[in-house]
Design an enzyme around this catalytic site. Structure first.
Site, PDB file in Angstrom:
ATOM      1  CD  GLU A   1      -9.186  -2.123  -1.601  1.00  0.00           C
ATOM      2  OE1 GLU A   1      -9.820  -2.222  -0.540  1.00  0.00           O
ATOM      3  OE2 GLU A   1      -8.510  -3.050  -2.071  1.00  0.00           O
TER       4      GLU A   1
ATOM      5  CG  ASP B   1      -1.789  -1.240   1.288  1.00  0.00           C
ATOM      6  OD1 ASP B   1      -2.268  -1.691   0.238  1.00  0.00           O
ATOM      7  OD2 ASP B   1      -1.979  -1.775   2.403  1.00  0.00           O
TER       8      ASP B   1
END
Length: 574
Positions: free
Chosen positions: A222, A49
């Site tokens: 997302e 991420d």
């Protein structure tokens, strides 16, 4: 076309000014840049991420850490290619609440980092904890503030947008009216923030419902980022879930609140359509962030995986980097290739930089415990409730108490770990330890989460010193160890016992040496897939860890002394 990335404007203006200045020079030797090669992954191992920003003096990048502490490692590069870790964003116990949270699928999810008017901001989510928050710092190496929580922001993956005199938070959230049309139906929403009062303003706006085409039931949109470029707002997000169907998609609008129109050629990055049996596959690409180098060229950092069989990988979701090209006003990641490459040419590296510790490629790193504090590569499982380890820097010894095994499940065990960063790797340590009972154990582990690990340790059997190999019981909700093999120690115990774990794609092997010369294997080859994300679940990779444990109900008044630790990686792709 001249692009200006609004949220990274300050440093980009400086970079463009330098580029223009040096482009006017007649001699190539006057340029501050030199060509080099991007080597992927730029951060191997469990560094998922990624989010990157440009600040006053270079680039800063952060990553998710879930239940590990310190949380959110932060890396610095002067030129987007030479990276070094400078600290952690969450490095004080009062910043987090991890007790009882899952190690691999709860706590600290994906962070994002931004720079604005002299201040660095990180937005993130404490999942199944206190929710979405923002921390800030003037110096990104430390200290970062305590978190400010925004309870009205329901969801994950928040990202700040500084747009003229307003601040927004864009994030993943529930389906409209909290009524999903299918499993994985999510939205991207936008809230305005008052950063002075540290509250939300008004009501949230739904920017994206479901994904690019809701009729196709896209799942888990997302990791959103909004970029203000040439008068347009670009919203980049990931679809498909963070596995083999992961993909990056792009939308744009003339207004920050929408309506956002998806690009007809989405996705802008994916590997989901490629042959899974191709050599050295890179899969699960997505959760991307866009950035410009010092000469104004566009790049993207994103997560991806390197499986060794099917969808089995133990190195976790790693950070990769690839070039970006704008086509008809839309960004495309990795535009010249179908497959994400292990290397890319990079022409904007700064010259004459000091050599720093390698973070990627093949390398060997050794920690002799000669500093007063642990190296930044070490992390704990959750937050230690007291200082149960000590470093004797002059003597080069890390001394660890033995804590009860049950602390592994919801608290903080006596475990200090660092990431497995290669498919082919080894971790070796030297230990002095005198167990008093068969419940006392100290050694080295390879761990994926609380109930998924192998443990090579020194202990007692029938009053005799032994080396034991355990595997955790993944089916039990209790702390249980299964003995796989044991071997009697025959030496006089004068030299520290050396323990080693080696990985080779789908296997782990375990060995020990009483003299540092002759090595004996124990337990044969063990299945590495037991620790793969595909088998174990969650969002993390494996860690090699120094681990001491007492199988009794209380702390043992006994310590194990570690003299050094060495990690080595040797992947064939390099």
């Amino acid at each position: 076309m001249k692009f200006i990335l609004f949220k990274k404007l300050h440093f980009f203006i400086l970079a463009v000014g330098l580029a223009v200045l040096f482009s006017q020079c007649q001699q190539a030797t006057n340029t501050p840049y030199e060509p080099t090669t991007i080597v992927n992954p730029i951060l191997p191992g469990f560094y998922p991420d990624p989010s990157v920003c440009a600040g006053e003096d270079g680039y800063y990048m952060v990553h998710s850490t879930f239940g590990y502490f310190p949380g959110i490692p932060i890396f610095y590069s002067p030129d987007l290619v030479h990276w070094e870790q400078i600290g952690h964003v969450l490095n004080r116990p009062e910043q987090v609440q991890f007790e009882g949270l899952g190690l691999g699928n709860e706590a600290i999810f994906a962070p994002t980092i931004e720079y604005h008017n002299g201040t660095y901001y990180v937005a993130c989510t404490e999942v199944w904890g206190r929710g979405n928050f923002v921390v800030s710092a003037q110096d990104p190496s430390d200290p970062w503030s305590n978190p400010t929580f925004f309870p009205e922001v329901s969801g994950i993956d928040p990202s700040l947008v500084f747009d003229e005199d307003k601040v927004y938070m864009v994030y993943n959230s529930d389906a409209p009216d909290n009524t999903p049309l299918y499993e994985g139906h999510r939205t991207i929403r936008l809230y305005e923030l008052d950063m002075d009062e540290k509250v939300v303003v008004g009501e949230p706006t739904i920017l994206v419902n479901g994904g690019v085409d809701i009729s196709e039931e896209p799942v888990w949109i997302e990791g959103p980022h909004i970029y203000h470029i040439d008068g347009m707002y670009y919203l980049s997000a990931a679809e498909g879930g963070t596995s083999v169907n992961h993909r990056q998609v792009i939308f744009r609008s003339e207004d920050i609140r929408g309506p956002y129109v998806p690009w007809e050629k989405n996705p802008i990055l994916t590997q989901m359509h490629l042959d899974p049996n191709r050599p050295n596959p890179i899969t699960s690409t997505g959760h991307a962030d866009l950035i410009q180098d010092l000469e104004g060229n566009w790049w993207s950092v994103f997560l991806a995986c390197r499986p060794y069989e099917g969808n089995h990988y133990n190195t976790g979701r790693e950070t990769f980097m690839a070039p970006v090209r704008w086509e008809d006003g839309w960004p495309v990641i990795n535009p010249d290739f179908e497959e994400v490459q292990y290397t890319y040419a990079f022409n904007s590296a700064l010259k004459n930089l000091e050599e720093i510790r390698p973070l990627n490629g093949n390398f060997t790193l050794r920690d002799d415990f000669t500093r007063d504090e642990l190296d930044m590569t070490w992390v704990h499982i959750r937050v230690p409730d007291r200082p149960w380890y000590q470093i004797d820097a002059p003597g080069g010894v890390l001394s660890m108490e033995l804590l009860p095994g049950e602390k592994m499940l919801e608290s903080s065990p006596s475990f200090i770990g660092r990431r497995q960063q290669h498919l082919v790797s080894s971790a070796t340590t030297a230990i002095e330890f005198t167990p008093q009972t068969e419940d006392h154990k100290a050694g080295i582990a390879i761990l994926q989460k609380e109930n998924r690990f192998y443990y090579l340790c020194q202990s007692l059997e029938n009053g005799q010193p032994v080396v034991q190999l355990f595997r955790s019981n993944a089916e039990s909700s209790l702390y249980e160890l299964e003995l796989m093999a044991s071997a009697l120690l025959e030496g006089d115990g004068q030299a520290p016992l050396q323990l080693r774990i080696e990985s080779d794609h789908d296997t782990y092997t375990f060995s020990f040496s009483e003299d540092g010369q002759t090595w004996s294997t124990i337990g044969g080859e063990q299945d590495a897939r037991f620790l793969s994300t595909q088998s174990a679940g969650g969002f993390v990779g494996c860690l090699y860890g120094l681990y001491t444990v007492s199988l009794g109900d209380s702390d043992a008044d006994i310590r194990a002394d570690y003299h050094w630790f060495e990690y080595s990686g040797d992947d064939e792709i390099y």
